[in-house]
Enzyme design. Structure first.
Site: not given
Ligand code: NAD
Length: 279
Positions: A48, A115, A92
Site C-alpha cells: 500500500k 477502506d 490493517q
C-alpha cells in the site's frame, strides 16, 4: 476466452490517478496503521505504501506493537481524524484479539474511511448511494467495466458473505442490475447454484474450491481468493487450469483481483482528498 488482466487494469488506473495528482495543489495523504507483526499484513501494508509512492501521495506508515491497547489505538485514530494533512485512514486487519475491530472501524471519520468499512459507507452502498466503497468489491466492478462486461440483467452468484468482500460484492452487483445469490458455508447444493450463474465471484479462502464442472459454459469467473499452498505457490479459490476451458472470462491468481484492491484504495484516497477539499 479472456483472461482478465488485473495487473494491467490496475496499472492503467494508477497512471490516471498519478496524472490527476500531478495537477493538484496539495497531495492526498494516506495513513496506514499496523498493530503487531502479522507477516501477511506487513506485506499488504508495504504494498500500500509502495502504491502511494507510485501515484505521488504522501503516505505515513504507523507501526504499533502487539500490546497496544484499544484506548491507545482509538486515540491515534482520533488524532488522525483531526490531522488536516491526512485524507485516508486505514487500519490493517486483523487486529490482535484484545482490540474490538468494530469499535476501531467506527472511530474512523467516515470521510477518511478509505477502506469503506464504516457503517455509514456500507449503509450508503446498501442504499445505492455510495461514496467510499470497499476496495476489493469496487475493484472487481472496475475490472468488469474495463473488460466491457455489464452485469445488468445477468445472474450472479457470490460465494462468501464476509463484511469486507462477499456482502459488499453482492450489493455492488445488485446496484449494477444483476440478480444476485449470496452463498456461504451453510448453503445447500452450492454446485447447482453456481451452475445457474452468468457471473461467479469466489471469496471463500479455500484453495481451488470451485470446480470446473460446477460452472456454466461461457460464464464469467472472478476469483478473489488468495491462498498460499505449503509449496509456497499462490492460488485462488477456483480451479483455474480446468475452469479456463469452460468460461468466457476469468481472473488469474496472482495478477487478478489483488492488484485492483490496492489501486482502488488509491482511488478512494484521491476521492476522499477531493471530498475534503471540495474539489
Ligand atoms: P472470510 O473467511 O471472512 O469469509 C469466507 C466466506 O466464505 C464466509 O462467508 C463463509 O461462510 C464462506 N465459506 C466458507 N466455507 C465455505 C464453503 N465450504 N462453501 C461456501 N462458502 C463457504 O474471508 P474473506 O475475508 O471474505 O476472504 C475470502 C478470500 O479472499 C480469502 O482467500 C482472502 O485471502 C481473499 N481476499 C482477497 C483480497 C484481494 O485483494 N484479492 C482481499 C480480501 C480477501
Amino acid at each position: 476466452m479472456q483472461i482478465i488482466d488485473g495487473k494491467k487494469i490496475s496499472e492503467e488506473l494508477k497512471s490516471a490517478i498519478a496524472l490527476e495528482v500531478s495537477g493538484l495543489n496539495s497531495k492526498p495523504g494516506l495513513a496506514v496503521i499496523l498493530v503487531g507483526d502479522n507477516a501477511a499484513s506487513k506485506v499488504y501494508v508495504n504494498n500500500k505504501e509502495k502504491g502511494c509512492q507510485e501515484v505521488g501521495f504522501n503516505s505515513i506508515k504507523i507501526n504499533r506493537d502487539e500490546n497496544t491497547t484499544e484506548k491507545e489505538l482509538l486515540q491515534l485514530i482520533q488524532d488522525l481524524n483531526n490531522d488536516e494533512t491526512i485524507d485516508g485512514i486505514l487500519v490493517q486487519l486483523p487486529l490482535p484479539n484484545h482490540i474490538d475491530t468494530k469499535k476501531v472501524i467506527e472511530a474512523i471519520d467516515p470521510i477518511k474511511d478509505v477502506d469503506g468499512f464504516h457503517k455509514e459507507n456500507m449503509g450508503r452502498l446498501l442504499q445505492n448511494n455510495p461514496t467510499l466503497r470497499p476496495c476489493t468489491p469496487r475493484g472487481v466492478m472496475t475490472m468488469l467495466e474495463k473488460s466491457n462486461i455489464n452485469p445488468s440483467g445477468l445472474d450472479a452468484v457470490v460465494i462468501g458473505a464476509s463484511n469486507i468482500v462477499g456482502r459488499p460484492m453482492a450489493i455492488e452487483l445488485l446496484n449494477a442490475g444483476a440478480t444476485v445469490t449470496i452463498c456461504h458455508s451453510k448453503t445447500q447444493d452450492l454446485p447447482g447454484k453456481v451452475k445457474s450463474a452468468d457471473i461467479v465471484v469466489a471469496a471463500v479462502g479455500i484453495p481451488r474450491f470451485v470446480q470446473a464442472d460446477w460452472l456454466k459454459k461461457g460464464s464469467i469467473v472472478i476469483d478473489v481468493g488468495i491462498n498460499r499452498l505449503e509449496t509456497g505457490e499462490l492460488v485462488g479459490d477456483v480451479d483455474f487450469d480446468q475452469a479456463k476451458d469452460v468460461v468466457n472470462a476469468i481472473t488469474p491468481v496472482p495478477g487478478g483481483v489483488g492488484p485492483m484492491t490496492i489501486a482502488t484504495l488509491l482511488e478512494n484516497t484521491l476521492l476522499a482528498h477531493k471530498y475534503r477539499n471540495k474539489l
